[in-house]
Design an enzyme around this catalytic site. Structure first.
Site, PDB file in Angstrom:
ATOM      1  N   ASP A   1     -12.659  70.258   9.557  1.00 35.09           N
ATOM      2  CA  ASP A   1     -13.936  70.757   9.064  1.00 35.09           C
ATOM      3  C   ASP A   1     -14.243  72.116   9.677  1.00 35.09           C
ATOM      4  O   ASP A   1     -14.239  72.275  10.900  1.00 35.09           O
ATOM      5  CB  ASP A   1     -15.053  69.760   9.429  1.00 35.09           C
TER       6      ASP A   1
ATOM      7  N   TYR B   1     -19.034  79.488  10.875  1.00 34.29           N
ATOM      8  CA  TYR B   1     -18.326  79.303  12.153  1.00 34.29           C
ATOM      9  C   TYR B   1     -17.446  80.511  12.477  1.00 34.29           C
ATOM     10  O   TYR B   1     -16.990  80.655  13.611  1.00 34.29           O
ATOM     11  CB  TYR B   1     -17.441  78.061  12.122  1.00 34.29           C
TER      12      TYR B   1
ATOM     13  N   LYS C   1     -17.862  75.276   4.341  1.00 37.61           N
ATOM     14  CA  LYS C   1     -19.263  75.287   3.923  1.00 37.61           C
ATOM     15  C   LYS C   1     -19.714  76.718   3.678  1.00 37.61           C
ATOM     16  O   LYS C   1     -19.260  77.640   4.353  1.00 37.61           O
ATOM     17  CB  LYS C   1     -20.161  74.680   5.007  1.00 37.61           C
TER      18      LYS C   1
ATOM     19  N   HIS D   1     -24.310  74.544   3.286  1.00 43.81           N
ATOM     20  CA  HIS D   1     -24.458  74.266   4.709  1.00 43.81           C
ATOM     21  C   HIS D   1     -25.864  73.784   5.092  1.00 43.81           C
ATOM     22  O   HIS D   1     -26.018  72.908   5.928  1.00 43.81           O
ATOM     23  CB  HIS D   1     -24.087  75.514   5.512  1.00 43.81           C
TER      24      HIS D   1
ATOM     25  N   LYS E   1     -15.882  67.121  17.894  1.00 42.38           N
ATOM     26  CA  LYS E   1     -15.287  68.425  18.201  1.00 42.38           C
ATOM     27  C   LYS E   1     -15.045  68.532  19.698  1.00 42.38           C
ATOM     28  O   LYS E   1     -15.881  68.127  20.510  1.00 42.38           O
ATOM     29  CB  LYS E   1     -16.209  69.542  17.724  1.00 42.38           C
TER      30      LYS E   1
ATOM     31  N   VAL F   1     -12.434  71.297  22.452  1.00 42.25           N
ATOM     32  CA  VAL F   1     -11.334  72.255  22.572  1.00 42.25           C
ATOM     33  C   VAL F   1     -10.342  71.814  23.641  1.00 42.25           C
ATOM     34  O   VAL F   1      -9.306  72.451  23.825  1.00 42.25           O
ATOM     35  CB  VAL F   1     -11.854  73.669  22.901  1.00 42.25           C
TER      36      VAL F   1
ATOM     37  N   ARG G   1      -9.240  65.630  25.662  1.00 43.18           N
ATOM     38  CA  ARG G   1     -10.420  65.052  25.018  1.00 43.18           C
ATOM     39  C   ARG G   1     -10.177  64.854  23.516  1.00 43.18           C
ATOM     40  O   ARG G   1     -10.623  63.852  22.946  1.00 43.18           O
ATOM     41  CB  ARG G   1     -11.629  65.960  25.237  1.00 43.18           C
TER      42      ARG G   1
ATOM     43  N   ASN H   1     -10.563  61.198  22.012  1.00 47.76           N
ATOM     44  CA  ASN H   1     -11.458  60.911  20.887  1.00 47.76           C
ATOM     45  C   ASN H   1     -10.731  60.208  19.748  1.00 47.76           C
ATOM     46  O   ASN H   1     -11.358  59.476  18.976  1.00 47.76           O
ATOM     47  CB  ASN H   1     -12.097  62.208  20.369  1.00 47.76           C
TER      48      ASN H   1
END
Length: 276
Positions: free
Chosen positions: A48, A53, A78, A109, A233, A235, A239, A243
């Site tokens: 996504d 962004y 979006k 959005h 989300k 980086v 993680r 997730n």
């Protein structure tokens, strides 16, 4: 995925993965390319992004370099701009930056009610879907009022509504409207938007201990079992992988109810009636 399908069929016929990877506030270039590469290597197949962004080019490059077939990735972006021509221009620019000739899902959005062009903009997405530029068309941050107007004035409800949704703000009334009108709910900010917060809640910590999971994994699993598409989300490679480990266990009804009870009814992000 324990007791859950891995995809949901949208009203237009496309299948969206239940669990994906979000790229909000990940800078274009090396950062987003590395993060998306890690997500795809881990197993995520929903990615996504958004015009706002400012990382579509990096996302597209990561997908091209991943070795994963484009047809196996459900790619979402979006548009911020409203107006029929403006939305079409945004879409064409998104396709160019992402290096693809179609999107699996494109969203408005925000409704931007003071601009009051979201119905016109929704028609632009419906036409783009009919032309094959999109497999699916939806919205983000729309309230029941905005959704109902789109449906009444065009005859077609959005296929999906991506909204702030986490245990502190679970939006039961909106989700009920979605269910009645065939709109899939997608959660952004599924772990909450404030540091600590949910991870320090005794109920979440207790459920995590019971299942031998982290608080983050428990909150993400709660989102899935409440019927939502979820796009966490991060980086950090560890993680991102952590997730992903929410697909092989299940919360009990008691677990779910205890987490439901954390709902304050208060947003942590922007208000759709005010963001313009």
């Amino acid at each position: 995925m324990s007791e859950l399908s891995t995809t949901i069929t949208l009203s237009g016929g496309a299948e969206i993965p239940r669990y994906g990877y979000g790229t909000f506030r990940i800078e274009d270039g090396t950062d987003v390319r590395s993060a998306v590469a890690t997500a795809l290597e881990t197993g995520y197949r929903l990615v996504d992004t958004a015009v706002g962004y400012q990382n579509e080019a990096g996302v597209g490059r990561a997908i091209a370099e991943s070795g994963v077939a484009r047809g196996d990735i459900f790619l979402t972006s979006k548009t911020w701009d409203h107006g029929y021509d403006e939305v079409r221009r945004n879409l064409e620019e998104s396709l160019e930056r992402l290096g693809t000739d179609y999107l699996d899902l494109y969203l408005l959005h925000w409704p931007r009610p003071q601009v009051d062009r979201y119905v016109e903009s929704w028609r632009a997405l419906l036409d783009a879907r009919a032309e094959g530029l999109l497999r699916s068309a939806g919205v983000s941050n729309f309230t029941v009022e905005h959704l109902a107007r789109c449906e009444s004035e065009t005859g077609t409800a959005p296929e999906i509504n991506q909204v702030e949704l986490h245990p502190y703000f679970s939006q039961p009334e909106l989700r009920a409207w979605h269910d009645e009108h065939g709109v899939v709910t997608e959660s952004w900010g599924p772990l909450g938007l404030r540091a600590g917060g949910l991870f320090d809640e005794p109920a979440v910590k207790a459920v995590a201990e019971t299942h031998g999971r982290t608080p983050a994994q428990v909150v993400l699993r709660w989102n899935l079992q409440r019927g939502n598409v979820v796009i966490p989300k991060s980086v950090t490679p560890d993680r991102i992988r952590e997730n992903w480990q929410v697909l092989d266990f299940a919360l009990t009804e008691k677990d779910l109810a205890e987490i439901d009870a954390l709902d304050t009814g208060a947003r942590q992000g922007g208000d759709p009636l005010e963001v313009n």
